[in-house]
Design an enzyme around this catalytic site. Structure first.
Site, mmCIF file in Angstrom:
data_model
loop_
_atom_site.group_PDB
_atom_site.id
_atom_site.type_symbol
_atom_site.label_atom_id
_atom_site.label_comp_id
_atom_site.label_asym_id
_atom_site.label_seq_id
_atom_site.Cartn_x
_atom_site.Cartn_y
_atom_site.Cartn_z
ATOM 1 C CG ASP A 70 -42.338 8.138 -12.501
ATOM 2 O OD1 ASP A 70 -42.419 8.470 -11.453
ATOM 3 O OD2 ASP A 70 -43.023 8.648 -13.510
ATOM 4 C CG HIS A 126 -39.427 7.838 -2.017
ATOM 5 N ND1 HIS A 126 -39.415 7.947 -3.532
ATOM 6 C CD2 HIS A 126 -40.234 8.579 -1.708
ATOM 7 C CE1 HIS A 126 -39.958 8.818 -3.801
ATOM 8 N NE2 HIS A 126 -40.447 9.159 -2.852
ATOM 9 C CG LEU A 128 -23.840 -3.225 -12.392
ATOM 10 C CD1 LEU A 128 -24.534 -3.179 -13.775
ATOM 11 C CD2 LEU A 128 -24.773 -3.692 -11.447
#
Length: 240
Positions: free
Chosen positions: A17, A34, A128
């Protein structure tokens, strides 16, 4: 900052956020935030294995985000397309498996195919597991699981598999859920998987979030006592 030793591998989930607010505060268009957020994804994912994190789930675009202005939504979809095109080889090279969680039938033409190609190209990654949630709603996932339910006596495990969906394998409970940007809510994210997650909220905007912030969250996680509804076993005193 070095984290304290904790059992692993952990599943960390992050609500990314603050991108738009970060950009607005600097007089930039929201999409600039973004774009900077993609850099945060890269450096945060790279830091995960050394911090004992085996799975990282990121909240990129919620089912409710379609309500945002068309220009911003279009920019986010172009950014997703660019990320898949530019990052897939690097993810495969670093042993990172990519999965995209959420609906695909509402995404622009070509993106579902690009997702499938990226997932296939990185499927062998074991260092990962990077899961990115796009057009995702935890409540919708739970409703969909209930609609697929065939057993009259489901277990948490069997229902959890339905929540995860056929494309994403066995569910992985979230150990640590982080939200950046100063807000303190879950926003329809990982509601089933995060039932016993430790929550960490930070004022840091996502474009500024990095390995040090992640290490701090993991260190705090390591100091917490997780009882899962039970009690800590009493210490056994040595015999006299």
């Amino acid at each position: 900052m070095q984290s304290e030793a904790v059992p692993g591998p952990l599943h960390a989930a992050i609500i990314m956020d603050g991108n738009g607010r970060w950009a607005t505060q600097r007089g930039l268009p929201r999409l600039a935030g973004h774009h900077r957020g993609v850099e945060s994804i890269r450096r945060t994912a790279e830091a995960c294995p050394d911090l004992g994190i085996g799975t990282l789930t990121l909240y990129a675009f919620s089912a409710d985000n379609w309500q945002r202005p068309a220009e911003e939504v279009g920019g986010l979809m172009r950014l997703l397309r660019s990320y898949l095109r530019n990052e897939t080889q690097r993810l495969a090279r670093t042993g990172t498996r990519l999965s995209v969680v959420g609906r695909r039938d509402r995404l622009p033409d070509g993106i579902p195919e690009a997702i499938a190609a990226a997932e296939a190209a990185t499927a062998a990654g074991t260092r990962l597991h990077l899961r990115i949630c796009v057009d995702y709603s935890a409540r919708d996932a739970i409703i969909a699981a209930a609609q697929r339910l065939q057993s009259e006596d489901p277990t948490r495990e069997s229902f959890g598999k339905l929540v995860a969906g056929p494309m994403h394998g066995s569910p992985v409970d979230v150990d640590l859920l982080i939200r950046t940007g100063g807000e303190r809510r879950l926003s329809d994210f990982m509601l089933w998987e995060a039932a016993y997650a430790e929550l960490h909220f930070t004022e840091r905007m996502w474009p500024e979030f990095g390995p040090e912030d992640l290490a701090e969250a993991v260190a705090e996680f390591g100091r917490r006592e997780r009882r899962f509804g039970g009690l800590k076993a009493p210490a056994v005193s040595a015999a006299a």
